[in-house]
Design a protein around this motif. Sequence first.
Motif, short mmCIF file in Angstrom:
data_model
loop_
_atom_site.label_atom_id
_atom_site.label_comp_id
_atom_site.label_asym_id
_atom_site.label_seq_id
_atom_site.Cartn_x
_atom_site.Cartn_y
_atom_site.Cartn_z
N GLU A 33 -4.04 3.54 -2.35
CA GLU A 33 -3.17 3.24 -3.49
C GLU A 33 -2.41 1.94 -3.21
O GLU A 33 -1.92 1.73 -2.09
CB GLU A 33 -2.16 4.37 -3.72
N ASP A 76 0.84 -1.20 0.00
CA ASP A 76 0.00 0.00 0.00
C ASP A 76 0.87 1.25 0.00
O ASP A 76 2.11 1.16 0.02
CB ASP A 76 -1.00 0.00 1.16
N GLU A 77 0.22 2.43 -0.01
CA GLU A 77 0.96 3.70 -0.11
C GLU A 77 1.85 3.97 1.10
O GLU A 77 2.75 4.80 1.06
CB GLU A 77 0.00 4.88 -0.33
N SER A 106 -5.80 1.99 -7.59
CA SER A 106 -6.37 2.61 -6.40
C SER A 106 -7.75 2.02 -6.16
O SER A 106 -8.41 1.53 -7.07
CB SER A 106 -6.46 4.13 -6.56
N ASP A 126 0.07 -0.50 -10.73
CA ASP A 126 -0.52 0.25 -9.62
C ASP A 126 -2.03 0.31 -9.82
O ASP A 126 -2.52 0.26 -10.95
CB ASP A 126 0.01 1.69 -9.58
#
Length: 170
Positions: free
Chosen positions: A163, A105-106, A154, A152
């Motif tokens: 993200e 994850d981000e 979201s 990637d």
Amino acid sequence: MLSINQFHQLIRLELDKALASATVAAKRAHETATDSESIAKSKYETFGLEASYLAHGQSVRVAQCQADIRAFEAMFTRLNSNSIIESKGTKEPKVELGRLVLLMDENGKNQYLFVGPGAGGLKIAYEHDSIMVVTLESPLGITMANKRQGDDFSLNVAGNKREYEIIEVK
């Protein structure tokens, strides 16, 4: 990392535990619903009716656990017979049924997911990791389907945009 046969054994163990738990709960609910103490003595007593609804719900859960076991057995049999046909050429394998996916994850947190035919949300403990089963029908499964390592995406989770990066697909 796990072989497909080792993972099959781990997931079957967890599915069997879920079935055993659901079976015990269904038996208890059925016994409660049919107990002589559950018979209504007036039109205002609804305990027996509520117990019968619970018994029905628990029996549906047992049936779902049995269906999940059959679906996983069929998938693993197919995977073993096909030896998980790997993509030829330069393309990495894509996220699809029977794949193990490592997401980040981000915030840099990694998470292992296994794309299964059912039992979404089931967690399998392996060494120091937890592998969660997701289905291709879930919001996460729909979003990451057919993506490859390095892609990637979201996803909106409870109104928050998250993200993710696909680190690995096996």
